[in-house]
Design a protein around this motif. Structure first.
Motif, short mmCIF file in Angstrom:
data_model
loop_
_atom_site.label_atom_id
_atom_site.label_comp_id
_atom_site.label_asym_id
_atom_site.label_seq_id
_atom_site.Cartn_x
_atom_site.Cartn_y
_atom_site.Cartn_z
N PHE A 185 8.93 0.80 1.51
CA PHE A 185 10.27 0.56 0.98
C PHE A 185 10.41 1.81 -0.20
N THR A 186 10.77 1.93 -1.39
CA THR A 186 10.58 3.37 -2.44
C THR A 186 11.90 2.48 -3.53
N ILE A 187 10.96 3.06 -4.62
CA ILE A 187 11.40 2.18 -5.51
C ILE A 187 12.79 4.15 -6.46
N ARG A 188 13.77 3.26 -6.99
CA ARG A 188 15.09 3.88 -7.28
C ARG A 188 15.56 3.73 -8.66
N GLU A 189 15.22 4.30 -9.24
CA GLU A 189 16.08 4.12 -10.40
C GLU A 189 17.60 4.08 -10.69
N ARG A 190 18.14 3.12 -11.14
CA ARG A 190 19.49 3.34 -11.19
C ARG A 190 20.42 2.64 -12.11
N GLY A 191 20.71 2.64 -13.09
CA GLY A 191 21.66 2.49 -14.51
C GLY A 191 20.67 2.13 -15.42
N GLY A 192 19.12 3.09 -14.99
CA GLY A 192 18.56 2.53 -15.90
C GLY A 192 17.61 0.86 -15.54
N ALA A 193 17.72 0.74 -14.51
CA ALA A 193 16.20 -0.88 -14.32
C ALA A 193 15.65 0.27 -13.05
N SER A 194 14.89 -0.11 -12.80
CA SER A 194 13.86 -0.29 -10.93
C SER A 194 14.51 -1.09 -9.66
N LEU A 195 15.24 -0.49 -8.98
CA LEU A 195 15.10 -1.10 -8.10
C LEU A 195 14.43 -1.10 -6.89
N ILE A 196 14.02 -1.97 -6.18
CA ILE A 196 13.19 -1.90 -4.44
C ILE A 196 14.63 -1.31 -3.60
N ARG A 197 14.11 -0.62 -2.79
CA ARG A 197 15.29 0.08 -1.95
C ARG A 197 14.68 -0.06 -0.37
N PRO A 198 14.50 -0.64 0.15
CA PRO A 198 14.44 -0.85 1.79
C PRO A 198 14.63 0.83 1.89
N ILE A 199 13.82 1.04 3.53
CA ILE A 199 13.88 1.99 4.09
C ILE A 199 13.94 1.48 5.46
N SER A 200 13.05 0.85 5.42
CA SER A 200 12.79 0.16 7.32
C SER A 200 11.85 -0.78 7.08
N ALA A 201 12.46 -1.56 8.08
CA ALA A 201 11.88 -3.24 7.83
C ALA A 201 12.05 -3.84 9.64
N ARG A 202 10.51 -4.48 9.89
CA ARG A 202 10.31 -4.66 11.67
C ARG A 202 9.46 -6.44 11.14
N TYR A 203 9.92 -7.17 12.37
CA TYR A 203 8.89 -8.36 12.72
C TYR A 203 7.61 -7.71 13.58
N VAL A 217 0.91 -0.84 0.09
CA VAL A 217 -0.78 0.02 0.17
C VAL A 217 1.02 0.90 -0.16
N PRO A 218 0.48 2.25 -0.62
CA PRO A 218 1.25 3.62 -0.68
C PRO A 218 1.29 4.12 1.09
N ASP A 219 2.27 4.27 0.92
CA ASP A 219 2.53 5.57 2.97
C ASP A 219 2.38 6.88 1.84
N GLU A 220 1.68 7.10 2.32
CA GLU A 220 1.41 8.77 1.25
C GLU A 220 2.06 10.04 2.54
N ALA A 221 1.21 9.49 4.06
CA ALA A 221 1.93 10.11 5.06
C ALA A 221 3.61 10.45 5.50
N HIS A 222 4.37 9.58 4.63
CA HIS A 222 5.75 9.57 4.96
C HIS A 222 6.27 9.77 3.42
N SER A 223 6.18 10.77 2.22
CA SER A 223 6.10 10.23 1.09
C SER A 223 6.28 11.49 0.67
N GLN A 224 7.28 12.49 1.18
CA GLN A 224 7.58 14.01 0.90
C GLN A 224 8.31 14.27 0.02
#
Length: 104
Positions: A67-85, A39-46
């Motif tokens: 997480f967010t999606i970042r473009e690197r070298g022409g590829a879309s990559l998942i960039r995890p920001i934080s994770a927890r159980y 789901v989108p995290d609109e509250a933290h998507s500045q």
């Protein structure tokens, strides 16, 4: 939401932050490769679009990832920001709202 990505964007900053709560990099990648609720995290998507993912690792542990999606070298990559159980009450709520994703 269907992700079309080629991999993950890891560096010391996000790796350390994600592992702070005991979630291993391999668990994050494994979970996001499976069936998850995103789901989108609109509250933290500045400055960029952020998303929340909820799912389970192969061992059955429920994980919450931002997480967010970042473009690197022409590829879309998942960039995890934080994770927890996830906590028990979060798991119960998640499974009640998403019975098709319940651990069997």
């Amino acid at each position: 939401m269907q992700l079309r990505v080629r991999g993950f964007d890891w560096d010391d900053g996000n790796r350390t932050k994600c592992q702070k709560h005991g979630v291993a990099v391999a668990e994050i990648e494994e979970m996001l490769a499976g069936v998850v609720l995103i789901v989108p995290d609109e509250a933290h998507s500045q400055s960029e679009a952020r998303h929340r993912a909820i799912g389970r690792t192969a061992s059955g542990r429920a994980v919450f990832i931002v997480f967010t999606i970042r473009e690197r070298g022409g590829a879309s990559l998942i960039r995890p920001i934080s994770a927890r159980y996830m906590h028990r009450h979060e798991i119960e709520s998640y499974e009640k709202e998403n019975p098709h994703l319940r651990q069997r």
